[in-house]
Structure formats: C-alpha cells, structure tokens
Design a protein around this motif. Sequence first.
Motif, PDB file in Angstrom:
ATOM      1  N   LEU A  24       1.501  -0.302  -2.394  1.00 35.20           N
ATOM      2  CA  LEU A  24       0.900   0.329  -1.146  1.00 35.20           C
ATOM      3  C   LEU A  24       0.056   1.735  -1.394  1.00 35.20           C
ATOM      4  O   LEU A  24      -0.926   1.950  -0.574  1.00 35.20           O
ATOM      5  N   VAL A  27      -3.324   0.028  -2.083  1.00 39.23           N
ATOM      6  CA  VAL A  27      -3.766  -0.383  -0.901  1.00 39.23           C
ATOM      7  C   VAL A  27      -4.518   0.821  -0.072  1.00 39.23           C
ATOM      8  O   VAL A  27      -5.473   0.849   0.385  1.00 39.23           O
ATOM      9  N   ASN A  28      -3.837   1.985  -0.055  1.00 37.36           N
ATOM     10  CA  ASN A  28      -4.173   3.316   0.572  1.00 37.36           C
ATOM     11  C   ASN A  28      -5.674   3.485  -0.140  1.00 37.36           C
ATOM     12  O   ASN A  28      -6.655   4.026   0.619  1.00 37.36           O
ATOM     13  N   ILE A  30      -7.599   1.821  -1.440  1.00 39.34           N
ATOM     14  CA  ILE A  30      -8.736   1.043  -1.188  1.00 39.34           C
ATOM     15  C   ILE A  30      -9.263   1.179   0.248  1.00 39.34           C
ATOM     16  O   ILE A  30     -10.436   1.190   0.703  1.00 39.34           O
ATOM     17  N   ARG A  31      -8.113   1.482   0.898  1.00 42.11           N
ATOM     18  CA  ARG A  31      -8.574   1.673   2.342  1.00 42.11           C
ATOM     19  C   ARG A  31      -9.321   2.957   2.633  1.00 42.11           C
ATOM     20  O   ARG A  31     -10.217   3.059   3.503  1.00 42.11           O
ATOM     21  N   HIS A  45     -10.159   0.163  -8.169  1.00 42.71           N
ATOM     22  CA  HIS A  45      -8.922  -0.824  -7.581  1.00 42.71           C
ATOM     23  C   HIS A  45      -9.307  -1.935  -7.555  1.00 42.71           C
ATOM     24  O   HIS A  45      -8.637  -3.026  -7.066  1.00 42.71           O
ATOM     25  N   PHE A 134      -7.506  -2.855   7.639  1.00 42.79           N
ATOM     26  CA  PHE A 134      -6.251  -2.746   7.041  1.00 42.79           C
ATOM     27  C   PHE A 134      -5.137  -2.583   8.307  1.00 42.79           C
ATOM     28  O   PHE A 134      -3.988  -2.305   8.435  1.00 42.79           O
ATOM     29  N   ALA A 137      -2.826  -5.277   9.098  1.00 43.80           N
ATOM     30  CA  ALA A 137      -2.667  -5.942   7.808  1.00 43.80           C
ATOM     31  C   ALA A 137      -1.201  -6.572   7.591  1.00 43.80           C
ATOM     32  O   ALA A 137      -0.157  -5.785   8.517  1.00 43.80           O
ATOM     33  N   TYR A 139       1.795  -7.148   5.012  1.00 43.79           N
ATOM     34  CA  TYR A 139       2.077  -7.040   3.262  1.00 43.79           C
ATOM     35  C   TYR A 139       3.121  -7.589   3.000  1.00 43.79           C
ATOM     36  O   TYR A 139       4.078  -7.800   3.777  1.00 43.79           O
ATOM     37  N   VAL A 149      -2.002  -8.853   0.711  1.00 39.56           N
ATOM     38  CA  VAL A 149      -2.218  -8.330   2.052  1.00 39.56           C
ATOM     39  C   VAL A 149      -2.912  -8.975   3.036  1.00 39.56           C
ATOM     40  O   VAL A 149      -4.290  -9.342   2.387  1.00 39.56           O
ATOM     41  N   LEU A 163      -3.209  -8.300  -4.830  1.00 40.81           N
ATOM     42  CA  LEU A 163      -3.289  -7.268  -6.239  1.00 40.81           C
ATOM     43  C   LEU A 163      -2.494  -7.740  -7.177  1.00 40.81           C
ATOM     44  O   LEU A 163      -1.165  -8.190  -6.766  1.00 40.81           O
ATOM     45  N   VAL A 172      -7.140  -5.227  -7.230  1.00 45.16           N
ATOM     46  CA  VAL A 172      -7.456  -6.585  -6.492  1.00 45.16           C
ATOM     47  C   VAL A 172      -7.915  -7.494  -7.631  1.00 45.16           C
ATOM     48  O   VAL A 172      -8.858  -7.266  -8.300  1.00 45.16           O
TER      49      VAL A 172
END
Length: 183
Positions: A24, A27-28, A30-31, A45, A134, A137, A139, A149, A163, A172
């Motif tokens: 997570l 993902v944060n 990437i976001r 990432h 996201f 999304a 998860y 995701v 990922l 990723v």
Amino acid sequence: MKKFLLSLILLAAVLAGLYLASPLYAVNGIRTALREDDAAALARHVDFPALQDNLRAQSEDFIARQAGPVIGDSLLGSVAMAVAGHLSGSLIDYVATPDGVGVLMRGRVAWRQGTASGLELDKPVSTEPAPDPFEHAHYRLQSHDRFSVGLDNPGQMPVEVVLRRQGLSWKVAEINLGEQDQG
C-alpha cells in the motif's frame, strides 16, 4: 520473562503489519507520482523489463486471437502477423515508459479508432487534473510477493496493476488490460 515474551509478540505484530502494509505504501507512491505528473517518481515504482515482457505477451496473444487460425496458416497471413508483431513491439517500447505507464493506469488510449482519412485523435489535452485512477480501486494480496490493484476507470478500459516484491520494496511488474476478475 513475561515482559520479554509480550515485547516479542508486539514486535512480531508490528513487523507483520508493516509487511502487509508495504504494498500500500508503494501504491501510495504511484498514486502521488500520477497526481503530480512526476515521471521520475513513477519510474522508481516500475520494473520496466518485467512490464515490457508482460505487455509484449498480451500484445502477441491479442494479435493471434484477432488473426485466428486461418490467417496464421497462410504465407501472407504469417507475414502480416510478423509485421503486426513488430509494430506492436515498437508501441510497447513507448508504452513501457513512465509516461506510457501513467496513460495505461488511467485506462486511456492514444486514439479512438481509424477512419478513412487516418487516425481520429483523442480529445485535446485538458488543463484539468486527470481523475485519480486509484479512487475506486480493488486491492488484493495474492501471495507473499504478488499484490494486485484493480482500477475501475469510468468510461475507460479496466486495468489490473500487479506489483511484485523486490527485496523490501514493491514494483509494478504487470499491467493487465481489459476485463479482470475483481473477486
């Protein structure tokens, strides 16, 4: 002894929580990189060689399914498939970049469809910020080294971002386009 055992259990619980939350955190990152349009941060990432392999396999599978068995059996069909494969390889080399990854995660395509006069380009670039892919999304921790995701992009193609663990970080490794099982 009881304090030591309690401390050990607490430490194990904290480490397990960090272990489960680590994808997570990626993902944060990437976001945030997508929101800030920061290609360098996004690149940190992404495992680009693995992503290229994944996209190339999807492309080859799509071309083979579209062509069908009849085209592959003829000489002209084989040549056409080889040319299509080469063109898709060039496209994959572009898509497997930080900018291309951002486009894929948002479920967007570079063009809508071909017309008699050529390609009809998509809408001009807007000054409004792109929607957060996201936001809705799904998860799923699939195994100790695989986290997926599912991105629901309204009006766009659904995307599954996979990922994979690389040491202590997650990167990723796959972007699967089309219908996914969100279960």
